[in-house]
Design a protein around this motif. Structure first.
Motif, PDB file in Angstrom:
ATOM      1  N   HIS A 144       0.707  -1.540   0.258  1.00  0.00           N
ATOM      2  CA  HIS A 144       0.226   0.290   0.309  1.00  0.00           C
ATOM      3  C   HIS A 144       0.932   1.284   0.253  1.00  0.00           C
ATOM      4  N   ALA A 145       2.074   1.628   0.427  1.00  0.00           N
ATOM      5  CA  ALA A 145       3.014   2.011   0.124  1.00  0.00           C
ATOM      6  C   ALA A 145       2.958   3.559  -1.095  1.00  0.00           C
ATOM      7  N   SER A 146       2.645   2.746  -2.131  1.00  0.00           N
ATOM      8  CA  SER A 146       2.829   2.990  -3.693  1.00  0.00           C
ATOM      9  C   SER A 146       1.065   4.254  -3.737  1.00  0.00           C
ATOM     10  N   VAL A 147      -0.027   3.607  -2.680  1.00  0.00           N
ATOM     11  CA  VAL A 147      -0.692   4.831  -2.660  1.00  0.00           C
ATOM     12  C   VAL A 147      -0.271   5.876  -2.194  1.00  0.00           C
ATOM     13  N   PHE A 148       0.237   6.414  -1.490  1.00  0.00           N
ATOM     14  CA  PHE A 148       0.461   7.967  -1.050  1.00  0.00           C
ATOM     15  C   PHE A 148       1.902   8.220  -1.287  1.00  0.00           C
ATOM     16  N   LEU A 149       2.425   7.996  -2.169  1.00  0.00           N
ATOM     17  CA  LEU A 149       3.338   8.956  -3.075  1.00  0.00           C
ATOM     18  C   LEU A 149       2.978   9.624  -4.074  1.00  0.00           C
ATOM     19  N   PRO A 150       2.560   9.895  -4.441  1.00  0.00           N
ATOM     20  CA  PRO A 150       1.442  10.219  -5.463  1.00  0.00           C
ATOM     21  C   PRO A 150       2.489  11.608  -6.217  1.00  0.00           C
ATOM     22  N   ASN A 151       3.038  12.485  -5.578  1.00  0.00           N
ATOM     23  CA  ASN A 151       4.144  13.130  -5.659  1.00  0.00           C
ATOM     24  C   ASN A 151       5.280  13.362  -5.427  1.00  0.00           C
ATOM     25  N   ILE A 152       5.870  12.413  -4.938  1.00  0.00           N
ATOM     26  CA  ILE A 152       7.153  12.366  -3.823  1.00  0.00           C
ATOM     27  C   ILE A 152       7.767  11.675  -6.053  1.00  0.00           C
ATOM     28  N   THR A 153       9.008  12.293  -5.999  1.00  0.00           N
ATOM     29  CA  THR A 153      10.065  12.812  -7.316  1.00  0.00           C
ATOM     30  C   THR A 153      11.177  11.489  -7.074  1.00  0.00           C
ATOM     31  N   TYR A 154      11.619  12.030  -5.739  1.00  0.00           N
ATOM     32  CA  TYR A 154      12.895  11.749  -5.524  1.00  0.00           C
ATOM     33  C   TYR A 154      12.672  10.438  -3.928  1.00  0.00           C
ATOM     34  N   LEU A 155      13.083   9.290  -4.537  1.00  0.00           N
ATOM     35  CA  LEU A 155      12.638   8.434  -3.093  1.00  0.00           C
ATOM     36  C   LEU A 155      14.091   7.804  -3.095  1.00  0.00           C
ATOM     37  N   ASP A 156      14.823   7.496  -1.956  1.00  0.00           N
ATOM     38  CA  ASP A 156      15.984   7.503  -1.323  1.00  0.00           C
ATOM     39  C   ASP A 156      15.586   5.658  -1.231  1.00  0.00           C
ATOM     40  N   LEU A 157      15.931   5.044  -1.390  1.00  0.00           N
ATOM     41  CA  LEU A 157      15.537   3.316  -0.771  1.00  0.00           C
ATOM     42  C   LEU A 157      17.439   3.050  -0.141  1.00  0.00           C
ATOM     43  N   SER A 158      18.923   3.752  -0.572  1.00  0.00           N
ATOM     44  CA  SER A 158      19.400   2.467  -0.816  1.00  0.00           C
ATOM     45  C   SER A 158      20.059   2.315   0.504  1.00  0.00           C
TER      46      SER A 158
END
Length: 452
Positions: A144-158
């Motif tokens: 469900h995380a993708s539902v709350f990422l509509p405006n995120i353009t930079y995501l750092d999961l490294s």
């Protein structure tokens, strides 16, 4: 001494103009207004300060002993645009920690001890564009995380412990980046399972004009479908994703009312797709009272069977027993994997049983015999009755007194004094109307006799 007391009182009343203890405040100017920046980097800080000035635009809480972020920790900072909580000991973040941060654009939690992140808390930051979770202990990302990422353009999961990306993240977030025309993702330094998911990401990032850019193209895999410890250098080293292809056994099925029917479809793709059945529309050419309400369609059907004989192939059947008009309509066989969705329609028509025309009613034996003898047009479909046999016997063996036969078989003719009919003419008419030609060997033979 008195000056210190007055200063504390003044700051407690006008907290917006004072800096919290162990922190430093700086001011900048953007041409329109003065902007406050607060930085708290003292190792003695163990909790999020509660007296940060309300006009703060940028807050940096770094290299402290903060271990958790409580509920509504930044509620009074409605003007905050940048929030950095980097390189602390943060192990938990309350889902409501970011309430009232309507103007926040950047949130960084790099270098902490997070094993999970409250993705639903992103709803309180509708303008957030940058989310940094580098160097934590995240082992998975919920679907469900993708539902709350509509405006995120930079995501750092490294630099986490991630092995897989949810398919929903690829289906929902990556297409949104196309709308924004750009996006950056940090996925390196994770023990990825090198399969189709990572293959899709690398393919998308390396394509010409792609809006998705990986901050580091060299993703190291700890496991793979082929070998372990391989380095993602080229796409040839990975299994390619293949969008599902659906082939129904028949696109149109016509079956009678009350019968049983089986609908089948086959799908191919990689990874092996899953199949679902959807009733998408009702029939429009059957009884109006039997049609389904359009508000109930489409709907997913649960009673079906599917199997995968080998990797990349799956088939499914749905069995419909005792068909009614409600079963008629369009069924969609939908195949889904992380590479996409495909479906094929099957139209089912239920036809009623055609009613045969009614057979003519039998007339009673008595009526048939009388009318046949009277008008000379026999029509008999059954065996003659005992009375008719007696009459036929009398006709076949007439007595010398023919007037008696006439009185039995011919109607009485009233005497008219003005009309004289000769007896021979009457006898000729009577004999013509009462002559019988039997077609059977005996009076009790079959009923296919014809009276001429």
């Amino acid at each position: 001494m008195y000056l210190l007391i007055w200063a504390q009182i003044f700051c407690s009343v006008l907290v917006v103009r004072c800096c919290p203890p162990l922190c430093s405040c700086t001011f900048g100017y953007n041409g329109l207004a003065e902007l406050r920046s607060v930085q708290c980097s003292d190792p003695g800080i163990t909790a999020v300060p509660i007296n940060v000035p309300a006009d703060t635009v940028k807050l940096r809480l770094e290299k402290s002993l903060i271990s958790k972020v409580p509920r509504a920790a930044f509620y009074n900072l409605a003007q905050l645009r940048f929030l950095w909580l980097t390189y602390n000991l943060v192990a938990s973040v309350h889902p409501s920690s970011f309430v009232n941060l309507k103007a926040l654009r950047e949130l960084r939690l790099d270098g902490n001890l997070l094993t999970s992140f409250p993705w639903e808390g992103l709803r309180d930051m509708p303008r957030l564009q940058t989310l940094g979770l580098h160097n934590n202990r995240l082992s998975s990302i919920p679907a469900h995380a993708s539902v709350f990422l509509p405006n995120i353009t930079y995501l750092d999961l490294s630099s986490n412990r991630l092995t897989m990306l949810p398919a929903e993240l690829l289906d929902l977030w990556f297409p949104l980046l196309v709308t924004h025309c750009f996006g950056h993702a940090g996925l390196h330094d994770n023990p990825w399972l090198c399969d189709c998911q990572i293959s899709m990401v690398t393919t998308l990032s390396m394509s010409v004009g792609s809006p998705v850019v990986l901050m580091d193209q060299l993703l190291m895999c700890s496991r793979s479908l082929v070998e372990s410890g391989m380095l993602l250098l080229t796409q040839a080293q990975l299994s390619r994703c293949m969008r599902p292809s659906v082939q129904p056994a028949a696109t149109r099925v016509v079956s009678p009312l009350g019968s049983n029917v089986i609908l089948r479809c086959d799908a191919t793709g990689y990874p092996t797709p899953t199949l679902t059945w959807i009733k998408s529309s009702a029939s429009t050419d059957c009884c109006r009272e039997a049609m389904l309400d359009s508000d109930q369609l489409p709907r997913n059907l649960e009673s079906f069977m599917q199997e995968s004989p080998r990797v990349g192939v799956r088939w499914s059947v749905i069995s419909l027993n005792g068909l009614s008009y409600k079963d008629a309509g369009e069924y969609r066989c939908q195949a889904r994997n992380m590479a996409g969705i495909s479906e094929a329609p099957i139209k089912l028509k239920v036809v009623g049983i055609t009613r045969m025309g009614k057979l003519p009613r039998r007339k009673s034996q008595k009526t048939t015999s009388k009318s046949s003898l009277k008008y000379g047009k026999p029509f008999k479909t059954g065996s003659p009755s005992a009375k008719e046999n007696q009459v036929l016997q009398n006709i076949r063996s007439p007595s010398p007194n023919k007037t008696q036969t006439v009185s039995i078989l011919a109607p009485r003719v009233p005497k008219d004094p003005s009309r004289k009919t000769s007896l021979p003419d009457v006898k000729r008419k009577t004999s013509a109307s009462t002559s019988v030609k039997p077609s059977g060997p005996s009076p009790t033979g079959p009923a296919s006799e014809t009276i001429e």
